[in-house]
Motif scaffolding. Structure first.
Motif, PDB file in Angstrom:
ATOM      1  N   ASP A  83      -1.687  33.957  32.083  1.00 39.88           N
ATOM      2  CA  ASP A  83      -1.190  33.925  30.644  1.00 39.88           C
ATOM      3  C   ASP A  83       0.377  33.878  30.676  1.00 39.88           C
ATOM      4  OD1 ASP A  83      -3.912  33.579  29.551  1.00 39.88           O
ATOM      5  OD2 ASP A  83      -3.994  35.894  29.078  1.00 39.88           O
ATOM      6  N   LYS A  84       0.626  34.732  31.711  1.00 36.71           N
ATOM      7  CA  LYS A  84       2.261  34.897  31.597  1.00 36.71           C
ATOM      8  C   LYS A  84       2.902  33.702  32.318  1.00 36.71           C
ATOM      9  CE  LYS A  84       2.280  39.916  32.062  1.00 36.71           C
ATOM     10  NZ  LYS A  84       2.570  41.105  33.211  1.00 36.71           N
ATOM     11  N   VAL A  85       2.269  33.081  33.364  1.00 35.69           N
ATOM     12  CA  VAL A  85       2.903  31.960  34.138  1.00 35.69           C
ATOM     13  C   VAL A  85       2.821  30.660  33.324  1.00 35.69           C
ATOM     14  CG1 VAL A  85       2.624  30.619  36.306  1.00 35.69           C
ATOM     15  CG2 VAL A  85       2.360  33.194  36.344  1.00 35.69           C
ATOM     16  N   LYS A  86       1.644  30.399  32.816  1.00 34.50           N
ATOM     17  CA  LYS A  86       1.541  29.294  32.187  1.00 34.50           C
ATOM     18  C   LYS A  86       2.641  29.044  31.166  1.00 34.50           C
ATOM     19  CE  LYS A  86      -1.652  30.511  28.399  1.00 34.50           C
ATOM     20  NZ  LYS A  86      -2.828  30.405  27.857  1.00 34.50           N
ATOM     21  N   ASP A  87       3.143  29.712  30.358  1.00 35.61           N
ATOM     22  CA  ASP A  87       4.167  29.488  29.487  1.00 35.61           C
ATOM     23  C   ASP A  87       5.613  29.881  30.080  1.00 35.61           C
ATOM     24  OD1 ASP A  87       2.219  28.993  27.514  1.00 35.61           O
ATOM     25  OD2 ASP A  87       1.986  30.939  26.963  1.00 35.61           O
TER      26      ASP A  87
END
Length: 121
Positions: A83-87
């Motif tokens: 969830d952190k990496v994708k954005d």
């Protein structure tokens, strides 16, 4: 490369003197079981990052402190990390040029993969 510096914890990993993206080849990582991992691909595409994070056979490390201090990511942490990496991914397929995360793929042999996520402030 100089001799590995081992961090004192249950999953001791070699610390890098700079993040893996900035190191010249060959880049090797020695894990707590004395297995040598070789960097195979820098700046992995975001789609591959997602696939490797979901693959529980893949070891995942988070390189904290600018990518220099790796720690093992537990299976339960992977969804939250995605969830952190994708954005906030700055590699290929990412949405931001100046994102916080960058990923690399290491291999110990043909069947063992490791995803190394650099985390930058």
């Amino acid at each position: 490369m100089t001799s590995p510096m081992v961090m004192p914890n249950t999953h001791a990993m070699q610390a890098f003197h700079m993040n893996p993206d900035q190191l010249g080849a060959p880049v090797k990582l020695l894990d707590d079981a004395r297995v040598e991992w070789l960097l195979r691909k820098k700046r992995v595409d975001l789609r591959a990052v997602r696939r490797l994070l979901k693959d529980h056979a893949t070891t995942v490390l988070l390189g904290e402190s600018g990518g220099t201090r790796p720690r093992l990511v537990a299976d339960g942490e992977r969804p939250m990390l995605w969830d952190k990496v994708k954005d906030d991914y700055k590699g290929p397929g990412g949405r931001r040029m100046a994102g916080r995360y960058l990923a690399h793929e290491f291999r110990a042999d043909a069947d063992r993969r490791m995803l190394y996520l650099e985390e930058h402030c």
